[in-house]
Scaffold this active site. Structure first.
Site, mmCIF file in Angstrom:
data_model
loop_
_atom_site.group_PDB
_atom_site.id
_atom_site.type_symbol
_atom_site.label_atom_id
_atom_site.label_comp_id
_atom_site.label_asym_id
_atom_site.label_seq_id
_atom_site.Cartn_x
_atom_site.Cartn_y
_atom_site.Cartn_z
ATOM 1 C CG ASN A 164 -7.276 0.877 -0.598
ATOM 2 O OD1 ASN A 164 -7.544 -0.092 -1.303
ATOM 3 N ND2 ASN A 164 -6.138 1.543 -0.722
ATOM 4 C CB ILE A 165 -11.444 -0.904 4.630
ATOM 5 C CG1 ILE A 165 -12.566 -0.547 3.636
ATOM 6 C CG2 ILE A 165 -11.945 -0.833 6.078
ATOM 7 C CD1 ILE A 165 -13.660 -1.587 3.536
ATOM 8 N N GLY A 219 -9.052 5.659 1.050
ATOM 9 C CA GLY A 219 -9.771 6.464 2.028
ATOM 10 C C GLY A 219 -11.244 6.128 2.067
ATOM 11 C CB SER A 233 -10.007 4.606 9.364
ATOM 12 O OG SER A 233 -8.950 5.401 8.876
ATOM 13 N N GLY A 269 -8.110 8.410 6.914
ATOM 14 C CA GLY A 269 -8.349 8.743 8.314
ATOM 15 C C GLY A 269 -9.818 8.726 8.697
ATOM 16 C CG ASP A 315 -1.974 1.003 1.261
ATOM 17 O OD1 ASP A 315 -2.426 1.388 0.177
ATOM 18 O OD2 ASP A 315 -2.401 1.405 2.370
ATOM 19 C CG ASP A 363 0.927 7.551 -3.480
ATOM 20 O OD1 ASP A 363 0.765 8.364 -4.418
ATOM 21 O OD2 ASP A 363 0.429 7.706 -2.350
HETATM 22 P P1 13P Z 1 -9.117 4.739 5.376
HETATM 23 O O1 13P Z 1 -8.307 5.651 6.239
HETATM 24 O O2 13P Z 1 -10.371 5.385 4.919
HETATM 25 O O3 13P Z 1 -9.373 3.417 6.014
HETATM 26 O O4 13P Z 1 -8.265 4.450 4.032
HETATM 27 C C1 13P Z 1 -7.271 3.459 4.000
HETATM 28 C C2 13P Z 1 -6.471 3.501 2.751
HETATM 29 O O5 13P Z 1 -6.795 4.147 1.779
HETATM 30 C C3 13P Z 1 -5.248 2.701 2.732
HETATM 31 O O6 13P Z 1 -4.504 2.900 1.573
HETATM 32 O O1 G3H Z 2 -3.216 4.973 3.524
HETATM 33 C C1 G3H Z 2 -2.955 4.868 4.708
HETATM 34 C C2 G3H Z 2 -3.248 3.616 5.436
HETATM 35 O O2 G3H Z 2 -4.308 3.831 6.310
HETATM 36 C C3 G3H Z 2 -2.024 3.105 6.124
HETATM 37 O O3 G3H Z 2 -1.768 3.804 7.284
HETATM 38 O O4 G3H Z 2 0.641 4.342 6.980
HETATM 39 O O5 G3H Z 2 -0.436 4.481 9.247
HETATM 40 O O6 G3H Z 2 -0.021 2.259 8.169
HETATM 41 P P1 G3H Z 2 -0.302 3.724 7.976
HETATM 42 ZN ZN ZN Z 3 -4.589 4.861 0.798
#
Ligand code: 13P
Ligand code: G3H
Ligand code: ZN
Length: 310
Positions: free
Chosen positions: A255-256, A213, A258, A182, A83, A105
């Site tokens: 993507n999940i 997100g 939070s 977030g 990720d 990214d």
């Molecule tokens: P959330 O913060 O909405 O869970 O998004 C996570 C995310 O996009 C990880 O790449």
């Molecule tokens: O995109 C962000 C994800 O929620 C990952 O979060 O970088 O704190 O592990 P992190």
């Molecule tokens: Zn992300």
């Protein structure tokens, strides 16, 4: 079944009008909770690892935990995905160490620089049978150490998206249509730019789109956190029906992260408040794992539409 890439998964998801859940993993309980939910619902799943997760848990531990998850759940098709890969070296390291998908990214760079770094990763990955997600446009919110304010967030330009995909050969594309990382995504009413998504779908028919997100920040967890000593007033996510709609369109990966954090924290807080005599980590981490499983199961069945698609 074991580890697979996203190619077949995304093709079927696109055609079937559903999306694959991409869940961030940081420890054993999170991996177990997600995998139990995927297995019970016969759903394909993406386990994704951020730079922060690699730093926290150690890349070797994470890879071996995922290997164990696959061995214990042989019927679940699993993608192991990097990720928000920040540079070529991180992507290369994951490709060399058994990941089946990486994200580069380059959204922080200019269009030309983003194309150049993405192309380099695509070349290295494709030679080794690994698929690549790229990003164009900027999401608001916090990811790793990068903090983008709402004012700096930039929606994806559909014409640029087409040019970018053609120039890089990436396999999927993360776009900015109003979601953010977030637990504080919207101050007022939640809004997503479906018009941008539709335009991209028209210009790139069949091409898989990724929504970052995309946590919905369930209010039951926010309430529990605040009730049991936490302080996260006003936390708000993407309404589930909006995600469901995106999943019926070109969005193949949602993507999940939070929501996992909130499910665990809410239940651990509740346990500490209601059962102060507990000091065995298996008790509260067990409750947290169960909460992750229940939340992921709900996403698979009611939001993503990926149940019985393994
Ligand atoms: P959330 O913060 O909405 O869970 O998004 C996570 C995310 O996009 C990880 O790449
Ligand atoms: O995109 C962000 C994800 O929620 C990952 O979060 O970088 O704190 O592990 P992190
Ligand atoms: Zn992300």
């Amino acid at each position: 079944m074991g580890l697979v890439t996203t190619s077949k998964m995304f093709k079927e998801a696109y055609e079937g009008g559903y999306a694959i859940g991409a869940f961030n993993v940081n420890n054993m309980e999170i991996i177990q909770g997600i995998m139990e939910a995927a297995s019970e619902n016969n759903a394909p799943v993406i386990l994704q690892v951020s730079a922060g997760a690699r730093k926290y848990a150690n890349p070797v531990y994470l890879k071996k935990l995922v290997d164990a998850a696959i061995e214990c759940n042989p019927n679940v098709p699993v993608v192991l995905h990097l990720d928000h890969g920040a540079d070529f070296e991180t992507c290369k390291d994951c490709i060399d160490n058994g990941f089946t998908s990486v994200m580069i990214d380059g959204s922080k760079y200019s269009f030309e620089e983003n194309v150049a770094i993405t192309k380099k990763v695509v070349e290295y990955a494709h030679e080794r049978g690994v698929v690549v997600e790229a990003e164009i446009g900027k999401l608001a919110g916090v990811e790793d150490d990068v903090n983008v304010s709402n004012a700096d967030a930039m929606y994806t330009d559909p014409n640029e998206a087409v040019e970018f995909v053609k120039a890089t050969g990436c396999d999927s594309l993360a776009i900015a249509i109003g979601t953010s990382h977030g637990a504080y995504k919207f101050k007022g009413e939640a809004k997503l730019r479906y018009d941008i998504l539709e335009k991209i779908q028209q210009l790139l028919p069949g091409f898989p789109i990724v929504l970052h997100g995309a946590s919905s920040v369930p209010q039951e967890f926010v309430k529990m956190c605040n009730e049991y000593g936490g302080n996260i007033p006003g936390a708000k996510g993407v309404p589930e029906e909006m995600l469901r709609k995106a999943a019926t369109m070109a969005v193949c990966k949602i993507n999940i992260d939070s929501d996992i954090r909130l499910a665990m924290t809410a239940n651990i807080r509740e346990c500490f408040t209601n059962e102060p005599e507990v000091f065995d980590p298996r008790t509260y981490l067990g409750k947290a794992r169960e909460a992750v499983k229940k939340m992921v199961s709900h996403k698979i069945v009611d939001v993503l539409g990926s149940a019985n698609k393994a």
